[in-house]
Design a protein around this motif. Structure first.
Motif, mmCIF file in Angstrom:
data_model
loop_
_atom_site.group_PDB
_atom_site.id
_atom_site.type_symbol
_atom_site.label_atom_id
_atom_site.label_comp_id
_atom_site.label_asym_id
_atom_site.label_seq_id
_atom_site.Cartn_x
_atom_site.Cartn_y
_atom_site.Cartn_z
ATOM 1 N N LEU A 176 48.638 42.085 43.028
ATOM 2 C CA LEU A 176 47.342 42.194 41.940
ATOM 3 C C LEU A 176 46.826 43.776 42.071
ATOM 4 O O LEU A 176 46.342 43.968 41.094
ATOM 5 C CB LEU A 176 45.680 41.849 42.264
ATOM 6 C CG LEU A 176 45.849 40.434 41.230
ATOM 7 C CD1 LEU A 176 46.589 39.939 40.780
ATOM 8 C CD2 LEU A 176 44.181 39.704 42.143
ATOM 9 N N TYR A 220 47.032 45.065 38.031
ATOM 10 C CA TYR A 220 45.661 44.231 37.573
ATOM 11 C C TYR A 220 44.789 45.685 37.365
ATOM 12 O O TYR A 220 44.106 46.347 38.536
ATOM 13 C CB TYR A 220 45.524 43.111 37.532
ATOM 14 C CG TYR A 220 46.179 41.967 37.489
ATOM 15 C CD1 TYR A 220 46.795 41.245 35.759
ATOM 16 C CD2 TYR A 220 47.625 41.671 38.325
ATOM 17 C CE1 TYR A 220 47.501 40.417 35.864
ATOM 18 C CE2 TYR A 220 48.309 40.995 37.767
ATOM 19 C CZ TYR A 220 47.962 39.928 37.021
ATOM 20 O OH TYR A 220 48.914 38.801 36.049
ATOM 21 N N HIS A 256 41.238 46.264 37.856
ATOM 22 C CA HIS A 256 40.288 45.842 38.547
ATOM 23 C C HIS A 256 38.909 46.397 38.183
ATOM 24 O O HIS A 256 38.160 46.840 38.990
ATOM 25 C CB HIS A 256 40.667 46.574 40.160
ATOM 26 C CG HIS A 256 39.779 46.433 40.992
ATOM 27 N ND1 HIS A 256 38.302 45.827 41.636
ATOM 28 C CD2 HIS A 256 40.517 45.798 42.788
ATOM 29 C CE1 HIS A 256 38.283 44.968 42.673
ATOM 30 N NE2 HIS A 256 39.439 45.188 43.336
ATOM 31 N N LEU A 292 38.936 42.182 33.350
ATOM 32 C CA LEU A 292 39.892 41.819 33.161
ATOM 33 C C LEU A 292 40.335 40.467 33.373
ATOM 34 O O LEU A 292 38.817 39.469 33.236
ATOM 35 C CB LEU A 292 40.579 41.724 34.755
ATOM 36 C CG LEU A 292 41.775 41.235 35.567
ATOM 37 C CD1 LEU A 292 43.169 41.565 33.837
ATOM 38 C CD2 LEU A 292 41.752 41.484 36.440
ATOM 39 N N TRP A 333 38.309 40.902 37.905
ATOM 40 C CA TRP A 333 39.861 41.173 39.420
ATOM 41 C C TRP A 333 39.284 39.748 39.775
ATOM 42 O O TRP A 333 40.133 39.010 40.796
ATOM 43 C CB TRP A 333 39.842 42.402 39.895
ATOM 44 C CG TRP A 333 40.315 43.014 40.019
ATOM 45 C CD1 TRP A 333 41.774 42.791 40.056
ATOM 46 C CD2 TRP A 333 40.887 42.200 41.717
ATOM 47 N NE1 TRP A 333 42.808 43.612 41.239
ATOM 48 C CE2 TRP A 333 42.006 42.718 42.009
ATOM 49 C CE3 TRP A 333 39.785 42.169 42.409
ATOM 50 C CZ2 TRP A 333 42.639 43.268 44.027
ATOM 51 C CZ3 TRP A 333 40.217 41.897 44.622
ATOM 52 C CH2 TRP A 333 42.302 42.744 44.243
#
Length: 162
Positions: free
Chosen positions: A61, A64, A66, A70, A82
């Motif tokens: 993760l 991605y 944070h 998201l 997140w």
């Protein structure tokens, strides 16, 4: 010069200005990113593959954004934030056996602007008892700390019987 002649020259000047504007701002062709941007995004995806294949969802993760903004869209709906995306992954892939071995392939990069990209690709998950695969579309944004996924849409594609 008489009025009609000036209007004609003004029209030609306007047409030339519009032509030059659209020629220099090619809306039909998004900007091409430097090779380094493609490499930076590919490096994030490679790190995600490695983290996944180690059974480390938390490290996966890192690629991605944070943020509570998201989003992840998949067969079970939309996960938001997140924390929501992390919870989704941990629920669906509780251990290394469930995670299996992940491969990404057939990546297509489309840079929408200097700090935004769309990456399409295929994924394949090989597990002891089954294989899964499908497609994904990832929306990326460049942040001061690098490229991050801000939206992930992943779908399973069932293999067709021959």
């Amino acid at each position: 010069m008489h009025k009609a002649g000036r209007r004609g020259l003004a029209g030609v000047a306007l047409a030339m200005a519009l032509f030059l504007f659209f020629e220099s701002h090619s809306f039909a062709n998004p900007p091409q990113a430097p090779k380094s941007d493609r490499e930076a995004i590919a490096a994030v995806l490679n790190a995600q593959e490695s983290a996944w294949n180690r059974g480390d969802v938390d490290a996966f993760l890192v690629g991605y954004w944070h943020s509570p903004e998201l989003t992840f869209s998949g067969s079970s709906g939309v996960a938001r934030g997140w924390d929501g995306v992390l919870a989704r992954y941990k629920k669906n892939y509780p251990d290394k056996a469930a995670m299996g071995h992940l491969d990404f392939s057939d990546l297509e990069f489309r840079f929408l602007e200097p700090d935004a990209a769309l990456v399409l690709g295929h994924w394949h998950l090989k597990r002891e008892n089954d294989d899964l695969g499908g497609v994904f579309s990832l929306v990326w944004r460049r942040f001061p700390d690098g490229w991050k996924i801000i939206h992930d849409h992943t779908s399973i594609v069932q293999e067709k019987a021959h």
